[in-house]
Every structure is written in C-alpha cells, then in structure tokens.
Enzyme design. Sequence first.
Site, PDB file in Angstrom:
ATOM      1  N   CYS A 106       0.843  -1.210   0.000  1.00 36.71           N
ATOM      2  CA  CYS A 106       0.000   0.000   0.000  1.00 36.71           C
ATOM      3  C   CYS A 106       0.869   1.248   0.000  1.00 36.71           C
ATOM      4  CB  CYS A 106      -0.946  -0.003   1.198  1.00 36.71           C
ATOM      5  SG  CYS A 106      -0.205   0.586   2.728  1.00 36.71           S
ATOM      6  N   CYS A 109       4.714  -2.275   9.392  1.00 40.38           N
ATOM      7  CA  CYS A 109       4.126  -2.437   8.063  1.00 40.38           C
ATOM      8  C   CYS A 109       3.022  -3.479   8.226  1.00 40.38           C
ATOM      9  CB  CYS A 109       5.172  -2.916   7.058  1.00 40.38           C
ATOM     10  SG  CYS A 109       4.421  -3.363   5.474  1.00 40.38           S
ATOM     11  N   CYS A 124       1.283  -4.660   5.519  1.00 38.81           N
ATOM     12  CA  CYS A 124       0.986  -5.347   4.247  1.00 38.81           C
ATOM     13  C   CYS A 124       1.974  -6.442   3.894  1.00 38.81           C
ATOM     14  CB  CYS A 124       1.016  -4.347   3.094  1.00 38.81           C
ATOM     15  SG  CYS A 124      -0.119  -2.979   3.256  1.00 38.81           S
ATOM     16  N   GLY A 175      13.473  15.788  24.150  1.00 41.33           N
ATOM     17  CA  GLY A 175      13.055  15.167  22.877  1.00 41.33           C
ATOM     18  C   GLY A 175      11.559  15.253  22.632  1.00 41.33           C
ATOM     19  N   VAL A 181       5.320  12.802  24.970  1.00 39.14           N
ATOM     20  CA  VAL A 181       3.979  13.129  24.478  1.00 39.14           C
ATOM     21  C   VAL A 181       3.373  11.936  23.722  1.00 39.14           C
ATOM     22  CG1 VAL A 181       2.788  14.682  22.863  1.00 39.14           C
ATOM     23  CG2 VAL A 181       4.459  15.570  24.454  1.00 39.14           C
ATOM     24  N   ASP A 215      12.228   1.095  31.584  1.00 38.70           N
ATOM     25  CA  ASP A 215      13.293   0.086  31.627  1.00 38.70           C
ATOM     26  C   ASP A 215      14.553   0.691  32.196  1.00 38.70           C
ATOM     27  OD1 ASP A 215      12.702  -2.533  30.144  1.00 38.70           O
ATOM     28  OD2 ASP A 215      11.777  -1.033  28.870  1.00 38.70           O
ATOM     29  N   ARG A 267      13.767  -8.527  30.593  1.00 40.21           N
ATOM     30  CA  ARG A 267      12.450  -7.944  30.294  1.00 40.21           C
ATOM     31  C   ARG A 267      11.657  -8.955  29.472  1.00 40.21           C
ATOM     32  NH1 ARG A 267      11.462  -4.692  25.590  1.00 40.21           N
ATOM     33  NH2 ARG A 267      10.778  -2.837  26.697  1.00 40.21           N
ATOM     34  N   GLU A 276      -6.598 -13.471   0.763  1.00 42.96           N
ATOM     35  CA  GLU A 276      -7.018 -13.815   2.123  1.00 42.96           C
ATOM     36  C   GLU A 276      -6.610 -15.213   2.595  1.00 42.96           C
ATOM     37  OE1 GLU A 276     -11.143 -11.586   2.844  1.00 42.96           O
ATOM     38  OE2 GLU A 276     -11.059 -12.631   0.937  1.00 42.96           O
TER      39      GLU A 276
HETATM   40  C1  LIG Z   1       7.044   4.818  21.299  1.00 38.42           C
HETATM   41  C2  LIG Z   1       7.820   4.868  22.576  1.00 38.42           C
HETATM   42  C3  LIG Z   1       8.250   3.691  23.134  1.00 38.42           C
HETATM   43  C4  LIG Z   1       8.939   3.719  24.336  1.00 38.42           C
HETATM   44  N1  LIG Z   1       9.368   2.548  24.874  1.00 38.42           N
HETATM   45  C5  LIG Z   1      10.052   2.565  26.037  1.00 38.42           C
HETATM   46  C6  LIG Z   1      10.506   1.359  26.626  1.00 38.42           C
HETATM   47  O1  LIG Z   1      10.329   0.280  26.090  1.00 38.42           O
HETATM   48  N2  LIG Z   1      11.174   1.446  27.805  1.00 38.42           N
HETATM   49  C7  LIG Z   1      11.414   2.644  28.421  1.00 38.42           C
HETATM   50  O2  LIG Z   1      12.049   2.690  29.463  1.00 38.42           O
HETATM   51  N3  LIG Z   1      11.001   3.801  27.876  1.00 38.42           N
HETATM   52  C8  LIG Z   1      10.320   3.786  26.722  1.00 38.42           C
HETATM   53  N4  LIG Z   1       9.886   4.959  26.168  1.00 38.42           N
HETATM   54  C9  LIG Z   1      10.085   6.213  26.905  1.00 38.42           C
HETATM   55  C10 LIG Z   1      11.219   7.025  26.345  1.00 38.42           C
HETATM   56  O3  LIG Z   1      12.416   6.503  26.785  1.00 38.42           O
HETATM   57  C11 LIG Z   1      11.008   8.438  26.836  1.00 38.42           C
HETATM   58  O4  LIG Z   1       9.886   8.946  26.149  1.00 38.42           O
HETATM   59  C12 LIG Z   1      12.164   9.352  26.581  1.00 38.42           C
HETATM   60  O5  LIG Z   1      13.331   8.896  27.166  1.00 38.42           O
HETATM   61  C13 LIG Z   1      11.828  10.726  27.163  1.00 38.42           C
HETATM   62  O6  LIG Z   1      12.861  11.616  26.825  1.00 38.42           O
HETATM   63  P1  LIG Z   1      12.541  13.013  26.163  1.00 38.42           P
HETATM   64  O7  LIG Z   1      13.828  13.717  26.053  1.00 38.42           O
HETATM   65  O8  LIG Z   1      11.803  12.848  24.917  1.00 38.42           O
HETATM   66  O9  LIG Z   1      11.624  13.635  27.262  1.00 38.42           O
HETATM   67  P2  LIG Z   1      10.577  14.806  27.108  1.00 38.42           P
HETATM   68  O10 LIG Z   1       9.364  14.293  26.516  1.00 38.42           O
HETATM   69  O11 LIG Z   1      11.192  15.980  26.479  1.00 38.42           O
HETATM   70  O12 LIG Z   1      10.331  15.094  28.648  1.00 38.42           O
HETATM   71  C14 LIG Z   1       9.691  14.153  29.450  1.00 38.42           C
HETATM   72  C15 LIG Z   1       9.209  14.829  30.743  1.00 38.42           C
HETATM   73  O13 LIG Z   1      10.311  15.084  31.564  1.00 38.42           O
HETATM   74  C16 LIG Z   1      10.504  16.481  31.784  1.00 38.42           C
HETATM   75  N5  LIG Z   1      11.942  16.640  31.706  1.00 38.42           N
HETATM   76  C17 LIG Z   1      12.736  16.226  30.702  1.00 38.42           C
HETATM   77  N6  LIG Z   1      14.023  16.409  31.031  1.00 38.42           N
HETATM   78  C18 LIG Z   1      14.018  16.960  32.253  1.00 38.42           C
HETATM   79  C19 LIG Z   1      15.059  17.365  33.126  1.00 38.42           C
HETATM   80  N7  LIG Z   1      16.331  17.242  32.807  1.00 38.42           N
HETATM   81  N8  LIG Z   1      14.711  17.873  34.335  1.00 38.42           N
HETATM   82  C20 LIG Z   1      13.416  18.009  34.676  1.00 38.42           C
HETATM   83  N9  LIG Z   1      12.399  17.637  33.888  1.00 38.42           N
HETATM   84  C21 LIG Z   1      12.704  17.118  32.695  1.00 38.42           C
HETATM   85  C22 LIG Z   1       9.688  17.148  30.728  1.00 38.42           C
HETATM   86  O14 LIG Z   1       9.210  18.379  31.156  1.00 38.42           O
HETATM   87  C23 LIG Z   1       8.556  16.171  30.516  1.00 38.42           C
HETATM   88  O15 LIG Z   1       7.595  16.340  31.498  1.00 38.42           O
HETATM   89  C24 LIG Z   1       9.199   4.960  24.974  1.00 38.42           C
HETATM   90  C25 LIG Z   1       8.752   6.141  24.394  1.00 38.42           C
HETATM   91  C26 LIG Z   1       8.067   6.115  23.206  1.00 38.42           C
HETATM   92  C27 LIG Z   1       7.560   7.390  22.609  1.00 38.42           C
HETATM   93  S1  FES Z   2       3.182  -1.456   2.488  1.00 37.76           S
HETATM   94 FE1  FES Z   2       1.267  -1.082   3.469  1.00 37.76          FE
HETATM   95  S2  FES Z   2       1.861  -0.706   5.489  1.00 37.76           S
HETATM   96 FE2  FES Z   2       3.705  -1.323   4.565  1.00 37.76          FE
END
Ligand SMILES: Cc1cc2nc3c(=O)[nH]c(=O)nc-3n(C[C@H](O)[C@H](O)[C@H](O)COP(=O)(O)OP(=O)(O)OC[C@H]3O[C@@H](n4cnc5c(N)ncnc54)[C@H](O)[C@@H]3O)c2cc1C
Ligand code: FES
Length: 1377
Positions: free
Chosen positions: A136, A183, A185, A288, A292, A390, A451, A1309
């Site tokens: 797709c 993916c 498909c 990062g 959110v 983790d 884990r 299918e």
């Molecule tokens: C799809 C997905 C899968 C994930 N899977 C895992 C997983 O398997 N295992 C796991 O452990 N984690 C997992 N995570 C979590 C991931 O590790 C965290 O989202 C990431 O480390 C957060 O870092 P950031 O810089 O994006 O934080 P941000 O989103 O920028 O900040 C996170 C929060 O912390 C605050 N903050 C950030 N830094 C500071 C600081 N220095 N002092 C005070 N406050 C602060 C921010 O205000 C916010 O509230 C996953 C996340 C996603 C999106």
């Molecule tokens: S080709 Fe359809 S989701 Fe990957």
Amino acid sequence: MLELLKSQQLQFFLLLPAWLSNMSRDRNLVFAVNGQRFELSDVDPSTTVLEFLRLHTGFKSVKLGCGEGGCGACLVLLSRYDPASDRVEDYTVSSCLTLLCGIGGCSITTTEGLGNTKDGFHPIHKRFSGFHASQCGFCTPGMCISLYGALVNAEKTDRPEPTKGFSKLTVSEAERAISGNLCRCTGYRPIADACKSFAADVDIEDLGLNTFWRKGEDKEASLSRLPPYDQNTDIRGFPEFLKEEVKASDGLGVEKCNWYSPVTLDELQCLFGQDGMDKGHRVKLVVGNTSVGYYKENQRWDRYIDLRHIPELQVITKDKTGIEIGAAVTITKSIKELRDFSECLPNLDSGNIFRRLADHAEKVASWHIRNSGSLGGNLVMAQREKFPSDIVTVLLAAGSSVHILAGSKHEIVTLDEFLKRPPLDSKSLLLSVKIPIWESRSSKILFETYRAAPRPLGNALPYLNAAFLAEVSQCDSSKVIHIKSCRMVFGAHGHEHAVRARRLEEVLVGGRALSLSLLREAIEVAKETVVPEDGISSPDYRRSLAAAFVFKFLVPLIESTAPMTKYLDGYANYSLAKDIKQDRKQLEDVAAQLSYGKQVIEVDKQYSPVGEPVKKSLSTIQASGEAVYVDDIPSPTNCLYGAFIYSTKPLARVKGIRFSPRLPKDAVISVVSFLDIPAGGENLGSRTVLGNEALFSDELAHCAGDRVAFVVAESQKNADLAAEAALIDYDTEDLEPPILSVEDAVERSSFFEVPSFLQPKQVGNFSEGMAEADHKILSARIQLGSQYYFYLENQSALAIPDEDNCMVIYSSMQCPEFLHGTVARCLGVPEHNIRVITRRVGGGFGGKSMRSMPVATACAVAAQKLNRPVRTYLNRKTDMILAGGRHPMKITYSVGFKSNGKITALHLDVLINAGLSADISPIVPQNIVGALKKYNWGSLSFEFKVCKTNHTSKSAMRAPGEVQGSFIAEVVIEHVASALLMEPDAIRNVNIHTYDSLSLFYGSNAAGAPKDYTGPSIWSKLDSSSDLARRAEEVKEFNIHNKWIKRGISRVPVVYEVTVRPTPGKVSVLSDGSVVVEVGGTELGQGLWTKVKQMVAFGLGLIQCDGPMELLEKVRVVQTDTLSVIQGGWTAGSTTSEANCQAVKLCCDTLVERLRPLRDSLREQMGSVTWEVLIEQAYLQFVSLSASAFYCPESILMRYLNYGAAVSEVEIDVLTGETTILRSDIIYDCGKSLNPAVDLGQIEGAFVQGIGFFMLEEYTTNSEGLVNTNGTWTYKIPTLDTIPRVFNVEVLNSGHHKGRVLSSKASGEPPLLLAASVHCATRTAIKEARRQLLSWSGMDTTDSPFQLDVPATLPIVKGLCGLDSIEGYLHWRMSGK
Ligand SMILES: Cc1cc2nc3c(=O)[nH]c(=O)nc-3n(C[C@H](O)[C@H](O)[C@H](O)COP(=O)(O)OP(=O)(O)OC[C@H]3O[C@@H](n4cnc5c(N)ncnc54)[C@H](O)[C@@H]3O)c2cc1C
Ligand code: FES
Ligand code: FES
C-alpha cells in the site's frame, strides 16, 4: 586505559555546537528541508515537524500513522551541524513528536529529498520497488528513511571500504534499522531484503525475489543489475548555505513565540524567575518531547523551555569512579558512551555492567525514539508519572545516583531516593545521572537485566523488567557460592516505579550458601514483591515473571560445580538450553540473521506479460513519498476539519454535549449531529444489502464508540482537541440494560437474521455420524476475540461542495459505489449529484469497506451544512474505537470419531458477536463453514446465532469468518489427537478430503474437476520440502534435553472458497498510443493495478502489431471515479484483481476487434504497422478507441476453491511465555499466477497478519464495551522481530484451470489462515512443557486436553506451561526424585 581514566579526568561536552551558546534572543527559526531554506518568524511552539511539513510544505511523505512514536511512518532524518568540529550528526526521529521550534539550524531530509520523479530516484527507492517491498506504500517513506539513517551513519564509520555498489552497513544493522517500523501489508521479509541489499557483508544469494535478477543467475551479472549505490552521490550532505549561516550566526534557534532555549543554568533560573512564569503560566520543559507519545497533550502550554543547550545537561564524564551522563543526552548516545566505557574498563565485571546496561537500553522503544528521547526525560517520566521505565530499573540496580537542581540548591541523591520523593516540580531540574564502577578484589560482580515484552526488539513496553547485581564469592573447597551483597530491582510491573526488592536482598545475603532451598525462598519473596495495582493486566503472570527472572539469574550459580572464576567468567553466556549445543548454535546463527527466506515461483510466459513477476505499479513513487493518499490532497480554500465525538456508554440517552472549559472558545466552528441531516435525507452512515447503519446516534447512543456528533474546526488539531474535550451528558434512566455479551443476546433473543441464500448447508446426518463413532467429545468450548485492521493510513475523507447541490468526495475506501449511494441518500439528493473518487488506499484489510462510509458521509453532511469543504483524518485512537474489527465468537462443539482418528460427525453451536448493525455479519456463518469444511467431518451440522449487541458493529476483516472456521477445525483435530494420544498430523492425514468428499462438502461446481483439487499434492509436497518428518524427530529430541525451552512443529492445510463478482472496466487508447484504464476495484496495496496493467498489455498485445509494442509501459490505471465507471462493487473477497482483469480483457478484446481490420489494411498498404501508427490512423479514421465492459461470471464459475498448506516450527520460553517462530514453510496454489511477485507478497503479508491474530493482537474493551487497546502502546501488530526467522514460500503454479481468469487463482485472504500452524505448533510446545511439569510432580504425564486461547500472548502461553513451573521443578529437585 583505566590508568588514563585515573590520571586524567575526561570531561567533554557532547557535540554541543559552540554557536548555540551565544544565541541571539530574537531570531527567526531557520532550518532546511531537503535542501530548501525555511525561515519562520511566527510559530505556535506546540507545532510538530510533521504538522509543519504536511500543512505548510509540499513534502507529504511524512505520514501520520499513530502520532505516538509507535509506527515509524512519519520518520525524517534530522541533521545538526557543529561548526566547531565541522561535524554533522544525523539521526532519524519521529516527526510526529519532534517540535519544530527545537530544530533551528538543522536540516531535515524526507524521502522526497533522497530522490523523486523529477530529479531521479534514489537507489533506496529503486531497490524497495525492485524487491517488491512496498504494497500500500503508506509505511514505505518511513522505512526508506530508517534505512537511509542507518546508511548515513554506517558510512561515517572507519570500517573498510565496501565493494563497489555496497555500503559499510552490515546485514544485521540493515535489519535492525527497520525493527521499530510497522508495516501491515508485506510481512517485512521483502523490506528486510531491500535493506540488506546495501550491506557490505550480504550474500546476494540470501536476498529474496526481485526484479533485478532471477534466482540462480551468475552473481556478477546479478550484481550489475542492482541499482547502483555510491555513497559519494547518494548520501545527501548538510546544505552548505545552512552551514555558512550556522557558522556566521550566533544562533539560528528561536526565542520568540514562547519558545526559550537557555544556554546556561543561570539563564534557565532567570526564565524560571521571570515575570509571568511565576504567575501561573504553564511552562513545559522539553528535551526530545517523546513523552507526548505516551502522555497525550490535550492542553496548551504557555511557554516551552528547551533544555538541550545547557552544557550541564549534555555532560559526559568518565573517570575511575564511573560515568556521569547529562540528563539531556539521548538514549542512543548514552548507549554508545556506555559501550565505549565498558570497552576501556579492564575489569571484566564492571565492563560487563556497562555492556549489559547498553544492551538493555537498546531494547527500549525504537531507534527513532532513542535518537531523540533523553535519559533524563525517561527518568523524570518514571519519577513523576510512574512510567513503566526500563532505564530506571537497570540504573537502579547498577547503583546510580542523580544530580538535581531545585531552585539554586544542587543535590546528589541516590536514584532510589529520587524515585521515592514527591514528583519533581516543574521548576526543578534533573541535571545528570552517575553510574558507578563496581569492583571487588575478593569476589565476582554479576549483573544481568531482563524484560519480557510482546515484541523483543520492536517497540513494546515490558510486562515486567528486572535487573540484578550481585557480589558473589565461592568457597574453595565446597565450591558453593555465597552472595555477599546484591541489588535486586523489579520494574514496569504496574506499581509505582521500579523498586529494590529489599526483603529478597536480605534473604539472599543472609549468609547462607546458594542452594535450591534458598532459591525457592528467594522466588517466593520475589513474587511477594511484585504486586501489580488493581486493574493491571495479567497480575499473576507478572508475579511469575519475577520468579522466572530470579531463577534465570541464580540457577546457573547453583547448578554449576566448576571453579568460580572459570565458571563465572562464562556466566554471561550461560544458556538454559545448554544441553543441545548444536541446536543452540543453529538458532544463534539464525538469530544473527533475523529474517531469511526462500521464495519459489514459476514464471509462466503463456500470457506474457501476465504471469511475470512485474514490480508493483507506482511503487517507486510510493517509496519517494510522492504517491498521493486522500490526506495528501491539498486542502481547498476555506477547508474545515472534523473529528468524531463518540459515546463512551453502551446504551444511554444523549442529553447534550458540552466542551471542557479548557478548550479555547474559538476552537469549534460547528457540531454536526443527526439534527443536521438535510430535509429529504436519511440518517444513514453505511449500507449493504444486508442492512444499514445510522450515521449518528439520535437521542440514544447504542454502543460505546457510537458516533454522537462530528465537531468541525479550522484545523484537524483543533477538531481533535475539541472532540477530546467534549463532555456528553448521559441519562440511562428507565433504559433496559445494554446487551454486552452473546449470552445476553441469547437471553433477550437479540439476533440478526441470516437470509436463506446465505445459510450454509449441513452435510450428512449428525446423529448417524455420532452413532458410527468409537469416541465422543461433547460440548467442548472455545472462544475467539476480535482483531483490528491496523491499516497504516487511518480513515480519511474530503468532501467538497460543488455547483448545483453536487458533492465531490475523496475517500480512502474499498467500495466507492456503496459510499456514493449512502451519501446521496443521507443528503437526500439524486445519485448523479455525488461523485466519489478513490486513488489509492493506505491499507484496507476490510476496514475500509463498510467502516469508511460514515467517515466520508459525516464530512459530506458537514460540508453540506456549512457549504465549505470538510475533511477528516481520524487519529489512531478514534479509528480504533470506531472500527469494530473482526467478529468475536463463542463456539461449542461436539465431535465423534473412530479409534484410528477418522472423524464421523461434528456439530457446532456458534454465537457470533455482530455488534450494533448487520454490516456483513449475516455472511459470516457461511464463511465459517466454508473454511471449516477443509476436513472430511463425515457429517457436519451447526447452529449459528448472529447476535445483535451494544458493541460497535463488527465488520469484514481479511478472511472474515474463514479464519475462525479454519481455526475451529484445527482445534477439533488437536482435541481428537489429544484424546487418542495420537499426533495431530496423523489425525489431519486421515481426515483430509478425497476428491469425492470434497465435492460432497463443497458441491461439484466449487470443487471443479478432480485435477483442480491440488490440496493433497500440496500436503505431501510440503512434507518433503519442509523436511517435516526429520524435523519433528529433532523437535522431540530437543524437548527431551531442554527443560526451559520447548519446541513444537505443526502442519495445517487450507481450503478456501471464494466468489468472483461482476465488475466493470474501461480501457481507452489515447492518440499517442498510451492507454488509460479504469476499473471498479480500488488499489489497496494488493497489486490490483499491476495485474490490470499486465492484463491490458496482454489483451491489447493480441492485435500483434509489428515491432516492439512495450505496452506495459504505456498503460496507466487511474483512480476510481464512481461517475465514470459505475457498479464498481466491493474490493473484497480476494477476487477483485482477477475479476477486474477479466473486465479489462473484455474491453481489450473489443478494441482489438475494432482495430484488426484497420491493421490488416494498413499492413497491406505499408508492409508493416507499429502500434503508434495503428493508433494514429485509428484516430484519423474515427475508430472508437474507448471500450467499456461489465464482466459477469457464469454462475457455475462464480465460486471456486483455493488450496495451500503451511508448516511452522516454534520455540517457547517456558519461563516467560515468549514464542519465537523459528521457521515457516508455505506452499500456496495460485493456479497460473497473474503476477507471482504480487501473489507472493499477498501470501507473506497475509500470513504475518495471521500471526498477529493468533499470537499477538488483543483488541479488547472495558466492561462497557469501549475499546481500551487503542494505540500502538497496547495493540501490538507483528514487527520484523516476530516474523518467522526462516520464511520459505512457494507460489505453486498448478497449471491450467478451466473457467478461471487465465487460469489464475486468488491469494489475498486464504494464506492468512495458514498462520494457525504457528498457533498449533505453540500448542505442541506447551504440551511438552505441561508433560514435564506433570512428571515433576510424579503424576501421569498424559496431558489432559487444554485450549490455547487466541491470541497466544506471553501470559497465555506461560499460564498453560504453569505459572508455578519453577516451584514444581524445585520441589522435584529437592525431593531428590
Ligand atoms: C514509542 C515509545 C516507546 C517507548 N518505549 C520505552 C521502553 O520500552 N522502555 C522505556 O524505558 N522507555 C520507553 N519509552 C520512553 C522514552 O524513553 C522516553 O519517552 C524518553 O526517554 C523521554 O525523553 P525526552 O527527552 O523525549 O523527554 P521529554 O518528553 O522531552 O520530557 C519528558 C518529561 O520530563 C521532563 N523533563 C525532561 N528532562 C528533564 C530534566 N532534565 N529535568 C526536569 N524535567 C525534565 C519534561 O518536562 C517532561 O515532562 C518509549 C517512548 C516512546 C515514545
Ligand atoms: S506497504 Fe502497506 S503498510 Fe507497509
Ligand atoms: S506517526 Fe509518528 S511514529 Fe507513528
């Protein structure tokens, strides 16, 4: 090196560009996208890169698949230039989470930037296309960027120069690059091959089917045809102009628009103290912004502070005491630093700790999250919000401490203490984390992390994680081991944050030598420590995991008698499967190469180019991101956006809708509900011949997920925010309780009628069959849950009002014709006022047949009401809540059988949960029986009840009913085998149809001629091609020697009945000889257009002009337009491609007929005539060059049977319940395939979707019926790491089939059903584990039959293997038996 560390404290700041530290304070945001400069003076700081690219640029390749970092469809490569070092950092990020204001001075590359139609395609695009890696196409841009990111970084290494045409990437890196991308498909295998084709260490003979070479061709020749790759030209550098700007400027970040980028802690403190921030302004600290993805933002922040430019948060300090990592350092960078540090530590133990930390961190999320997510962000999420981290678990076990800044107070506290404190307030800062070096002269330091997660590599939170550090010593004489000290940590167990299991630690260090009895005690204490909160899923399983991890950690220390140093040095390599070294070795070899497969196809030239493995039409522009999906169509002027407000109650009066006061006042333009259905119109959301469904609930909402209203706003973001902020006032007084189960439905006789023409036919006489039986199983029960489509492109539509009360609708839709009629009736206008256009669909799987209609219809009603264009792109959560999905059902069966396994009678009572409206549900009984009849049951009877309940309407999903029917058949077979103590394969063998019994069960029309029945030959061919007998023996042997890992192997057949439906086609030849084709079907990724193109090229080729016609290149299939080609019908049921091909063939026949006289006369005049000349002359002589046809199969040819079989071998981890699919072999009969490459893609893709159904995907609801697995966090489709490690597929060419379209058969299918082989193999492996458990307790090892639920998730598998299997084992060992 340690000396170096001792003498010279290394401290440096990681690539922190010097220019960032002098940032100007009032600067526009400058950055580049694909080399193009952007300068923005005014940006809403909550804008993500994805929003900006999709709404404000022409770069639409970044797709919104989930909006939570879980799918990879939105990936871009982000590049940062550091003028001080003149180095560029490149990493992939999720553009759906990355905030635009944070990318000042950066360069973004999307897949269009790698290459495109105008500038030429990149080798990545060409190879994706040539390896058939895009169906797709919705995931493809993200996949390409994942690969590109890996390539760019590999090329920066100092590895030896690769052979010409290859990169420095390794095969394993190439595969891992896409391990976090979803993916739905392809089944991933071809994508992995396209990626591996760039790897320096690839053996091209390991690469799968492609258009560049044929199997067996000379290697050199093959290589020369691979689209060349040259890093000098194919790696796009950082734009020079931006480099110059970055160099010349003192900063390109913004400090406007409420976005702040302090470069010192003092500046940050000033910002905290600034006027306004103290006055209740909502301030958000970001790094990062990936959090959110988990904690969705449904509110706005007044100010954002980007922490990444403060040096203290980017610090990396390594010395003899340990490593300190700044809180803003990304996880990816932390992993690298941990690895580097571990390398330079001469002490094995401490080096091992850092290595293990890095290994574990690599299983966190996916590349694109680790690349931007920071260590500190993760810790703060865990500390503040109890995120199941983790990282916290492993850092806690490693004895880490954190540096905090609260106001002006610096504090260094242990991580343990930090976690216990109240949530960090919004003005306190985590500066860094310090991980100490652990050393001991007299003892060994052991460190392990664990884990258990639904997907080992692919982005899944664990059910439980753990990390254990122990200082151990061994008594010289007795060799027993003591634990001197330890840190035992469990996390992610659904209870606050990670915790040290203090009592467990006390038990272990109490001075007792490690022994089985101590282990038993430790395990009990561990289980008491892990106490998930109420409402957390699988609490007992999680507790049993705690026991499993402690067991895995300690048992090698107890079971060994080797001297400690020797033994403990090898501790890290200890394997519970040590007894079978050979097999482990093989497995490890396979594991190193995650996916490997052999594809066997036979190319038939009889109808060339039909039958050739031609690459998918337009797949190159799918890879380059230029392919246009509905949401990529630019918004017309004045366009508005809608989002559904849905009920969260199963049955309630809707008294009104309010919006939360936090929603900005001007966010909502209109709320559209049933009251807005125009006069003369009808509240109609979807329809089939079997029944209608309302567009909106009226005064009563009938299910959780019922569409109550459609809120319209100026942007999709506002519409989504408004829908989220909508508060519905309900009233349930005097209402009957809702029907939430099939049992309720039976009690209240709430059913949909199954019309007589859809009633499946019974076979034979059940009572007589039972009378013949030697054995009987009576009233056994099973149940099956639902499955969500998980197309990568969510539901989307755009409705544009046109002159004279007309409406044009663009919809991502599998049956535009029915949408057309629905909209017309809903608006109360004649059908000629409506036009529905569908160009391509980003995955459908049935979910875009009925379930798309209300989405487009709501847009149309809103557009009509507001007289403005209205569009919507559902967010993933809403999509999942409204979708309905596959039919759940409960089955009771009774079966009679002879002692030799021959089944004589089967009866089923099936309660199908159809949900709120009929949809296609009355068809499901027939489909169930269609697939169930694959075995000769002697006699077959059944009773179906299609239950009307207060759930969202269940709808067609790939093989609707058939997958359940086929599965029920296997359950019965396995049950009979278990009762007779026979192998299930033996039972299958005696019950497989003869041609006569096949004809009896299916009727002779569907069964066709005896030679059409290829089932038995496939069955025996697979026996030898998969080496079944030998491997079954090996599995037995393996299971004898392994306690904690068990294997199972299973073979299942499929017989699948399909119906060919009438369909239209239209072929027009333009004056230059190019050809434009329209068909009734829509392109969903199934390769419809490709097959149609081939058929047109074949059909028109029959005119036999002189010279090369090269018609394939001249044909373009265009979008489905319901006013241009009417009666398009459904794109469903696996037969659309062949029917559409036949329709265009009829058109071609007409055109050839019309052209033939002219050709003959021209040939007479000119001697020879080319296609171009013929068409030119035809235009001059007014030959009509457009032909339409409506293909209507004769009733006798409408139904036919498809055959295939699969063998799968799996391995289960008895301690965690994880299942690994070691190998699957499939043979599937496509007749004379219209395109074996396309059919192969369908087979592999369907099989992997079936793996999702049988092993992974839980589509569940709360007690009120509201879907609660509503995103990528909770709904796990297969990823690359969960497909069979060896995946062999043969597309069988079974030759001529009378009445079929050029002898072809369906593939869309049926292969999905074959994934039951994985489930059956898992059951076999579990059976072994259960036998073993019984033997430990001295009981009869004849296992009682058990049902393995679908999906067979980790908790289910472990539950059946025995949540207390360790206790059973220890008891057995300690009782000395
Ligand atoms: C799809 C997905 C899968 C994930 N899977 C895992 C997983 O398997 N295992 C796991 O452990 N984690 C997992 N995570 C979590 C991931 O590790 C965290 O989202 C990431 O480390 C957060 O870092 P950031 O810089 O994006 O934080 P941000 O989103 O920028 O900040 C996170 C929060 O912390 C605050 N903050 C950030 N830094 C500071 C600081 N220095 N002092 C005070 N406050 C602060 C921010 O205000 C916010 O509230 C996953 C996340 C996603 C999106
Ligand atoms: S080709 Fe359809 S989701 Fe990957
Ligand atoms: S849309 Fe961004 S990761 Fe799914």
